[in-house]
Design a protein around this motif. Structure first.
Motif, PDB file in Angstrom:
ATOM      1  N   MET A   1       0.860  -1.174   0.000  1.00 36.31           N
ATOM      2  CA  MET A   1       0.000   0.000   0.000  1.00 36.31           C
ATOM      3  C   MET A   1       0.904   1.235   0.000  1.00 36.31           C
ATOM      4  SD  MET A   1      -2.909   1.142   2.802  1.00 36.31           S
ATOM      5  CE  MET A   1      -3.955  -0.239   2.495  1.00 36.31           C
ATOM      6  N   ASN A   2       0.640   2.138  -0.907  1.00 32.97           N
ATOM      7  CA  ASN A   2       1.470   3.342  -0.959  1.00 32.97           C
ATOM      8  C   ASN A   2       1.057   4.321   0.159  1.00 32.97           C
ATOM      9  OD1 ASN A   2      -0.780   4.730  -1.851  1.00 32.97           O
ATOM     10  ND2 ASN A   2      -0.078   4.940  -3.940  1.00 32.97           N
ATOM     11  N   PRO A   3       1.910   5.268   0.503  1.00 29.69           N
ATOM     12  CA  PRO A   3       1.628   6.169   1.622  1.00 29.69           C
ATOM     13  C   PRO A   3       0.325   6.949   1.488  1.00 29.69           C
ATOM     14  CG  PRO A   3       3.911   6.371   0.966  1.00 29.69           C
ATOM     15  CD  PRO A   3       3.251   5.496  -0.048  1.00 29.69           C
ATOM     16  N   LYS A   4      -0.028   7.325   0.260  1.00 31.71           N
ATOM     17  CA  LYS A   4      -1.274   8.084   0.053  1.00 31.71           C
ATOM     18  C   LYS A   4      -2.489   7.242   0.438  1.00 31.71           C
ATOM     19  CE  LYS A   4      -3.818  10.248  -3.720  1.00 31.71           C
ATOM     20  NZ  LYS A   4      -3.760  10.605  -5.140  1.00 31.71           N
ATOM     21  N   HIS A   5      -2.527   5.987  -0.011  1.00 31.30           N
ATOM     22  CA  HIS A   5      -3.657   5.119   0.328  1.00 31.30           C
ATOM     23  C   HIS A   5      -3.661   4.756   1.813  1.00 31.30           C
ATOM     24  CE1 HIS A   5      -3.565   4.134  -4.124  1.00 31.30           C
ATOM     25  NE2 HIS A   5      -4.697   4.777  -3.905  1.00 31.30           N
ATOM     26  N   TYR A   6      -2.478   4.609   2.368  1.00 26.54           N
ATOM     27  CA  TYR A   6      -2.336   4.339   3.800  1.00 26.54           C
ATOM     28  C   TYR A   6      -2.915   5.495   4.614  1.00 26.54           C
ATOM     29  CZ  TYR A   6       0.479   3.432   8.100  1.00 26.54           C
ATOM     30  OH  TYR A   6       0.922   3.225   9.371  1.00 26.54           O
ATOM     31  N   LEU A   7      -2.584   6.717   4.229  1.00 26.51           N
ATOM     32  CA  LEU A   7      -3.096   7.899   4.918  1.00 26.51           C
ATOM     33  C   LEU A   7      -4.611   7.994   4.784  1.00 26.51           C
ATOM     34  CD1 LEU A   7      -2.570  10.588   6.419  1.00 26.51           C
ATOM     35  CD2 LEU A   7      -2.282  11.651   4.175  1.00 26.51           C
ATOM     36  N   ILE A   8      -5.117   7.794   3.585  1.00 25.80           N
ATOM     37  CA  ILE A   8      -6.561   7.876   3.362  1.00 25.80           C
ATOM     38  C   ILE A   8      -7.297   6.817   4.186  1.00 25.80           C
ATOM     39  CG2 ILE A   8      -8.367   7.548   1.612  1.00 25.80           C
ATOM     40  CD1 ILE A   8      -6.366   8.824  -0.398  1.00 25.80           C
ATOM     41  N   THR A   9      -6.765   5.595   4.203  1.00 23.58           N
ATOM     42  CA  THR A   9      -7.388   4.517   4.962  1.00 23.58           C
ATOM     43  C   THR A   9      -7.402   4.819   6.452  1.00 23.58           C
ATOM     44  OG1 THR A   9      -6.671   2.928   3.298  1.00 23.58           O
ATOM     45  CG2 THR A   9      -7.292   2.044   5.450  1.00 23.58           C
ATOM     46  N   ALA A  10      -6.290   5.318   6.974  1.00 23.15           N
ATOM     47  CA  ALA A  10      -6.220   5.644   8.400  1.00 23.15           C
ATOM     48  C   ALA A  10      -7.175   6.785   8.757  1.00 23.15           C
ATOM     49  CB  ALA A  10      -4.791   6.003   8.787  1.00 23.15           C
ATOM     50  N   LEU A  11      -7.271   7.789   7.898  1.00 21.14           N
ATOM     51  CA  LEU A  11      -8.187   8.908   8.162  1.00 21.14           C
ATOM     52  C   LEU A  11      -9.643   8.455   8.141  1.00 21.14           C
ATOM     53  CD1 LEU A  11      -6.415  11.689   6.082  1.00 21.14           C
ATOM     54  CD2 LEU A  11      -6.825  11.745   8.551  1.00 21.14           C
ATOM     55  N   LEU A  12      -9.985   7.628   7.163  1.00 21.16           N
ATOM     56  CA  LEU A  12     -11.375   7.145   7.095  1.00 21.16           C
ATOM     57  C   LEU A  12     -11.693   6.189   8.240  1.00 21.16           C
ATOM     58  CD1 LEU A  12     -11.826   6.695   3.247  1.00 21.16           C
ATOM     59  CD2 LEU A  12     -12.672   8.539   4.706  1.00 21.16           C
ATOM     60  N   ALA A  13     -10.711   5.414   8.678  1.00 20.33           N
ATOM     61  CA  ALA A  13     -10.922   4.541   9.831  1.00 20.33           C
ATOM     62  C   ALA A  13     -11.167   5.362  11.090  1.00 20.33           C
ATOM     63  CB  ALA A  13      -9.724   3.614  10.015  1.00 20.33           C
ATOM     64  N   LEU A  14     -10.438   6.461  11.238  1.00 21.86           N
ATOM     65  CA  LEU A  14     -10.659   7.340  12.389  1.00 21.86           C
ATOM     66  C   LEU A  14     -12.049   7.969  12.330  1.00 21.86           C
ATOM     67  CD1 LEU A  14      -9.392   8.601  14.945  1.00 21.86           C
ATOM     68  CD2 LEU A  14      -8.667  10.494  13.495  1.00 21.86           C
ATOM     69  N   ALA A  15     -12.467   8.403  11.152  1.00 20.35           N
ATOM     70  CA  ALA A  15     -13.811   8.982  11.007  1.00 20.35           C
ATOM     71  C   ALA A  15     -14.885   7.938  11.319  1.00 20.35           C
ATOM     72  CB  ALA A  15     -13.992   9.533   9.599  1.00 20.35           C
ATOM     73  N   ALA A  16     -14.675   6.693  10.872  1.00 23.06           N
ATOM     74  CA  ALA A  16     -15.630   5.622  11.179  1.00 23.06           C
ATOM     75  C   ALA A  16     -15.670   5.332  12.678  1.00 23.06           C
ATOM     76  CB  ALA A  16     -15.261   4.361  10.402  1.00 23.06           C
ATOM     77  N   LEU A  17     -14.509   5.360  13.319  1.00 23.14           N
ATOM     78  CA  LEU A  17     -14.472   5.174  14.774  1.00 23.14           C
ATOM     79  C   LEU A  17     -15.300   6.234  15.473  1.00 23.14           C
ATOM     80  CD1 LEU A  17     -13.309   3.902  17.403  1.00 23.14           C
ATOM     81  CD2 LEU A  17     -11.439   5.553  17.188  1.00 23.14           C
ATOM     82  N   TYR A  18     -15.124   7.487  15.070  1.00 23.29           N
ATOM     83  CA  TYR A  18     -15.919   8.560  15.671  1.00 23.29           C
ATOM     84  C   TYR A  18     -17.405   8.382  15.372  1.00 23.29           C
ATOM     85  CZ  TYR A  18     -11.707  11.200  16.828  1.00 23.29           C
ATOM     86  OH  TYR A  18     -10.514  11.613  17.351  1.00 23.29           O
ATOM     87  N   GLY A  19     -17.735   7.913  14.176  1.00 25.10           N
ATOM     88  CA  GLY A  19     -19.133   7.675  13.837  1.00 25.10           C
ATOM     89  C   GLY A  19     -19.779   6.644  14.746  1.00 25.10           C
ATOM     90  N   PHE A  20     -19.061   5.542  15.000  1.00 30.79           N
ATOM     91  CA  PHE A  20     -19.592   4.518  15.908  1.00 30.79           C
ATOM     92  C   PHE A  20     -19.588   5.001  17.350  1.00 30.79           C
ATOM     93  CE2 PHE A  20     -18.157   1.580  12.461  1.00 30.79           C
ATOM     94  CZ  PHE A  20     -19.435   1.112  12.130  1.00 30.79           C
ATOM     95  N   TRP A  21     -18.584   5.743  17.701  1.00 33.13           N
ATOM     96  CA  TRP A  21     -18.421   6.220  19.070  1.00 33.13           C
ATOM     97  C   TRP A  21     -19.566   7.140  19.481  1.00 33.13           C
ATOM     98  CZ3 TRP A  21     -12.948   8.184  20.741  1.00 33.13           C
ATOM     99  CH2 TRP A  21     -12.935   8.451  22.103  1.00 33.13           C
ATOM    100  N   PHE A  22     -19.937   8.052  18.593  1.00 33.84           N
ATOM    101  CA  PHE A  22     -20.947   9.059  18.931  1.00 33.84           C
ATOM    102  C   PHE A  22     -22.336   8.729  18.383  1.00 33.84           C
ATOM    103  CE2 PHE A  22     -16.934  11.570  18.955  1.00 33.84           C
ATOM    104  CZ  PHE A  22     -16.929  11.846  20.313  1.00 33.84           C
ATOM    105  N   ALA A  23     -22.545   7.514  17.920  1.00 34.08           N
ATOM    106  CA  ALA A  23     -23.836   7.152  17.325  1.00 34.08           C
ATOM    107  C   ALA A  23     -24.988   7.290  18.313  1.00 34.08           C
ATOM    108  CB  ALA A  23     -23.773   5.739  16.768  1.00 34.08           C
ATOM    109  N   GLY A  24     -24.766   6.983  19.563  1.00 32.88           N
ATOM    110  CA  GLY A  24     -25.841   7.057  20.549  1.00 32.88           C
ATOM    111  C   GLY A  24     -25.890   8.359  21.310  1.00 32.88           C
ATOM    112  N   ASP A  25     -25.064   9.310  20.966  1.00 30.20           N
ATOM    113  CA  ASP A  25     -25.002  10.591  21.666  1.00 30.20           C
ATOM    114  C   ASP A  25     -26.226  11.438  21.339  1.00 30.20           C
ATOM    115  OD1 ASP A  25     -24.267  13.111  22.736  1.00 30.20           O
ATOM    116  OD2 ASP A  25     -22.152  12.605  22.492  1.00 30.20           O
TER     117      ASP A  25
END
Length: 113
Positions: A1-25
């Motif tokens: 995986m090249n650095p650009k795709h690695y960065l994009i994947t990590a950023l989207l994973a963080l956004a998904a984590l926040y989405g699940f984290w605050f879903a019941g807020d």
């Protein structure tokens, strides 16, 4: 995986984590606006070739790392989410630094020959 795709994947994973984290807020829209929107926008910017996306993501990842570390100690019931946030922030910093590390290595390998 090249650095650009690695960065994009990590950023989207963080956004998904926040989405699940605050879903019941109660104020899910405000929480997602503050927490999930910046990594999504940075992932889009990186995908479209914005040259400063990695740097900006790494700077924000320092805040995400600090937030996750603080929650690890302060909120025992949020340890799983906080540890994932901390690890993803470190992955974002690593992904943003990879092009510079590779350029430095190749330069120094050429000088050794």
């Amino acid at each position: 995986m090249n650095p650009k795709h690695y960065l994009i994947t990590a950023l989207l994973a963080l956004a998904a984590l926040y989405g699940f984290w605050f879903a019941g807020d109660a104020q899910v829209a405000a929480a997602l606006l503050v927490f999930a929107l910046p990594p999504v926008l940075l992932a889009i910017a990186a995908a479209h070739g914005w040259r400063r996306a990695g740097f900006t993501a790494a700077v924000l990842a320092l805040l995400w790392f600090s937030h996750g570390t603080m929650l690890l100690y302060a909120e025992p019931q949020l340890r799983l989410q906080a540890s994932l946030e901390t690890l993803l922030a470190l992955a974002i910093i690593h992904a943003a630094c990879l092009p510079g590390i590779r350029a430095w290595r190749s330069k120094h390998e050429a000088l050794r020959k």
